[in-house]
Enzyme design. Structure first.
Site, short mmCIF file in Angstrom:
data_model
loop_
_atom_site.label_atom_id
_atom_site.label_comp_id
_atom_site.label_asym_id
_atom_site.label_seq_id
_atom_site.Cartn_x
_atom_site.Cartn_y
_atom_site.Cartn_z
N HIS A 85 4.19 -14.76 -2.44
CA HIS A 85 4.81 -15.66 -1.43
C HIS A 85 6.22 -16.01 -1.90
O HIS A 85 7.01 -15.11 -2.15
CB HIS A 85 3.90 -16.88 -1.23
CG HIS A 85 4.22 -17.76 -0.08
ND1 HIS A 85 5.11 -17.45 0.91
CD2 HIS A 85 3.74 -19.00 0.24
CE1 HIS A 85 5.17 -18.44 1.80
NE2 HIS A 85 4.36 -19.40 1.41
N HIS B 120 5.55 -7.46 4.82
CA HIS B 120 5.31 -8.79 5.39
C HIS B 120 4.07 -8.72 6.27
O HIS B 120 3.83 -7.74 6.94
CB HIS B 120 6.52 -9.24 6.23
CG HIS B 120 6.56 -10.71 6.45
ND1 HIS B 120 5.84 -11.31 7.44
CD2 HIS B 120 7.19 -11.69 5.78
CE1 HIS B 120 6.05 -12.61 7.40
NE2 HIS B 120 6.87 -12.87 6.40
N ASP C 48 12.90 -12.33 0.72
CA ASP C 48 13.04 -12.48 -0.74
C ASP C 48 13.79 -11.35 -1.40
O ASP C 48 14.08 -11.41 -2.60
CB ASP C 48 11.65 -12.60 -1.38
CG ASP C 48 10.98 -13.92 -1.00
OD1 ASP C 48 9.82 -13.89 -0.53
OD2 ASP C 48 11.64 -14.97 -1.14
C1 SDX Z 1 7.17 -14.52 1.97
O1 SDX Z 1 3.97 -15.34 5.64
C2 SDX Z 1 5.21 -15.57 5.58
O2 SDX Z 1 5.86 -15.84 6.59
C3 SDX Z 1 5.82 -15.59 4.20
C4 SDX Z 1 7.33 -15.76 4.15
C5 SDX Z 1 7.75 -17.13 4.59
O3 SDX Z 1 8.90 -17.28 5.03
O4 SDX Z 1 6.95 -18.09 4.41
O5 SDX Z 1 7.95 -14.80 4.96
C6 SDX Z 1 7.84 -15.60 2.72
O6 SDX Z 1 6.20 -14.76 1.31
C7 SDX Z 1 7.69 -13.11 2.11
C8 SDX Z 1 6.82 -12.07 1.35
C9 SDX Z 1 7.23 -12.11 -0.13
N1 SDX Z 1 6.30 -11.29 -0.93
C10 SDX Z 1 6.68 -10.12 -1.44
O7 SDX Z 1 7.76 -9.58 -1.24
C11 SDX Z 1 5.64 -9.47 -2.35
C12 SDX Z 1 5.53 -7.99 -2.03
N2 SDX Z 1 4.94 -7.83 -0.71
C13 SDX Z 1 3.57 -7.76 -0.64
O8 SDX Z 1 2.73 -8.03 -1.66
C14 SDX Z 1 2.96 -7.72 0.76
O9 SDX Z 1 3.76 -6.95 1.57
C15 SDX Z 1 2.72 -9.08 1.42
C16 SDX Z 1 1.91 -9.94 0.54
C17 SDX Z 1 4.02 -9.71 1.74
C18 SDX Z 1 1.96 -8.81 2.71
O10 SDX Z 1 0.79 -8.24 2.35
P1 SDX Z 1 -0.30 -7.81 3.44
O11 SDX Z 1 0.16 -8.07 4.84
O12 SDX Z 1 -1.59 -8.41 3.01
O13 SDX Z 1 -0.27 -6.28 3.31
P2 SDX Z 1 -1.27 -5.49 2.45
O14 SDX Z 1 -1.27 -6.04 1.07
O15 SDX Z 1 -2.55 -5.42 3.19
O16 SDX Z 1 -0.56 -4.07 2.42
C19 SDX Z 1 -0.71 -3.14 3.45
C20 SDX Z 1 -0.41 -1.80 2.79
C21 SDX Z 1 -1.20 -1.59 1.50
O17 SDX Z 1 -1.27 -0.20 1.30
P3 SDX Z 1 -2.70 0.52 1.49
O18 SDX Z 1 -3.71 -0.26 0.69
O19 SDX Z 1 -2.97 0.45 2.99
O20 SDX Z 1 -2.49 1.93 0.98
O21 SDX Z 1 0.98 -1.81 2.36
C22 SDX Z 1 1.02 -1.75 0.96
C23 SDX Z 1 -0.34 -2.16 0.44
O22 SDX Z 1 -0.58 -1.58 -0.83
N3 SDX Z 1 2.06 -2.70 0.55
C24 SDX Z 1 2.94 -2.47 -0.39
C25 SDX Z 1 3.77 -3.60 -0.41
N4 SDX Z 1 3.34 -4.47 0.51
C26 SDX Z 1 2.27 -3.91 1.09
N5 SDX Z 1 3.13 -1.41 -1.23
C27 SDX Z 1 4.17 -1.51 -2.07
N6 SDX Z 1 5.02 -2.57 -2.14
C28 SDX Z 1 4.84 -3.62 -1.32
N7 SDX Z 1 5.67 -4.65 -1.38
#
Ligand code: SDX
Length: 391
Positions: free
Chosen positions: A229, A268, A325
């Protein structure tokens, strides 16, 4: 029997509340605060104006904005006992841990805050939260640096005052570069609210027990601390530092594809297109580099990561785009902040959103205490086994 209940591990398909504060269209990359596009607010409004809009629902008139600004400016000081509270932390305590604890501690200084049905009491706590969170954040930073605390300077605007409490040396008057103060104000606007994200859901859930707003907002700070997050902005900088140069980007991308790495700052839950905030922040990076007379080779690394990720099928089919971020850490670092402070800046920006969402929840007379159910997958109806008969 709750057989009709569905389990959604991402909570994405279950609405936890009704809200009129922030609208997001994840497919079109649209973000609006109270119906106003984020692009226009970032360009033309100030952070305190946006805080007023989020909390009270309308852009303030000049008189309303003057009164709001005066109320906040005159509440930036914290009780002197807070300093000894912050002094109790280790020298290397993470400022997010200090912020969460000190925001929660504010509930003990204002016991009247429990009267959440009293309009005037609520207004006073809202003003205190917006006004004091930057002071607590700056105290945490100065504690970590082993430097004396800087008291708020009520002659400065919100962003300048925060920069002064962070960076002022001895008795020298702090003259913030207006371009840097403006860039910080824009960043705070971009982080101000984002509908029912993890930390806002925590604030609403904790607040639904009718606890005071300080305790509810402290829960939001705790959720934001997590690397998935708000903690992602710190993780992005640490990731860029680990990659170090553009030559190492292809190897890192391979690591992401084979699951050994995560591209922090990408992806996201809601945006399956560009995060509109990331576009605005990316532009602000150049302005801040110009204002600070710095450059950062890690910007080249970030831009190469983005270029590859936007072309590579692994990321395209998962709809992974830069989020809020991805570039913000480069700005915070250019401002001279250590990575541990990056998520604290996110928390300062998000405080009006948490407060607005808390207020909307408290005012919604149909909103009950948060009490999610579960799909039970454990054993049923077992008889107790005395200790001497267990295997
Ligand atoms: C914020 O909710 C909000 O609005 C939050 C926010 C706000 O203003 O409050 O916008 C702020 O928290 C932004 C997000 C910051 N976090 C990150 O940057 C961390 C990296 N991103 C992730 O961990 C991920 O993308 C999330 C947590 C942001 C979202 O995760 P989801 O929606 O649960 O997606 P998922 O984990 O189910 O992923 C779907 C697929 C997966 O691949 P498969 O298992 O299908 O093969 O996408 C892949 C994931 O492995 N994936 C990524 C990835 N994010 C998702 N692979 C590599 N790098 C990534 N960053």
């Amino acid at each position: 029997d709750f057989g009709l209940m569905t389990y959604d591990p991402a909570y994405t398909n279950t609405a936890s509340c009704r809200s009129a504060i922030t609208y997001i269209d994840g497919d079109k990359g649209i973000l609006e605060y109270r119906g106003y596009p984020i692009e226009q607010l970032a360009e033309q409004a100030t952070f305190l104006e946006v805080a007023y809009l989020l909390i009270f629902g309308e852009l303030p008139t000049k008189d309303e904005l003057d009164e709001w600004t005066h109320a906040i400016t005159t509440h930036t000081f914290v009780h002197e006992n807070v300093k000894s509270f912050v002094e109790g932390f280790r020298y290397d305590a993470h400022p997010m841990g200090m912020l969460q604890a000190s925001v929660a501690a504010l509930s003990t200084f204002y016991p009247e805050a429990k009267k959440i049905d009293d309009e005037q009491v609520r207004y006073e706590q809202i003003v205190r939260l917006i006004a004091k969170v930057p002071t607590l954040a700056a105290f945490a930073y100065r504690h970590a640096k082993g430097m004396p605390y800087v008291y708020p300077d009520n002659d400065l605007n919100y962003a300048e005052n925060f920069l002064g409490m962070l960076f002022k040396i001895a008795e020298l008057k702090y003259d913030a570069d207006p371009r840097i103060a403006k860039a910080l104000d824009v960043l705070l606007i971009l982080h101000a609210d984002h509908e029912q994200n993890c930390s806002t859901s925590a604030v609403r859930s904790v607040g639904s027990s009718q606890v005071d707003p300080y305790s509810a907002v402290a829960a939001g700070v705790g959720a934001l601390y997590g690397p998935l997050h708000g903690g992602a902005n710190q993780s992005v900088l640490e990731m860029l530092q680990r990659i170090e140069s553009v030559e190492n980007v292809p190897g890192f991308i391979d690591g992401v594809k084979n699951g050994n790495e995560r591209l922090m700052g990408f992806g996201h839950r809601v945006y399956k297109n560009f995060d509109p905030r990331a576009k605005i922040i990316k532009k602000a990076v150049d302005d801040v580099f110009e204002a600070t007379g710095t450059t950062n080779p890690l910007l080249d690394v970030a831009q190469e990561l983005e270029r590859i990720a936007l072309e590579d099928d692994y990321f395209v089919k998962r709809k992974l785009y830069p989020n809020v971020d991805f570039y913000s850490g480069l700005i915070y670092e250019a401002l001279g902040l250590p990575v541990e402070m990056f998520t604290v800046l996110f928390a300062i920006g998000r405080t009006p959103g948490w407060v607005a969402q808390w207020l909307e929840m408290v005012d919604d007379k149909e909103q009950k205490i948060a009490r999610p159910r579960q799909i039970y997958t454990g054993a049923r109806g077992r008889d107790y086994v005395p200790l001497d008969q267990r295997g």
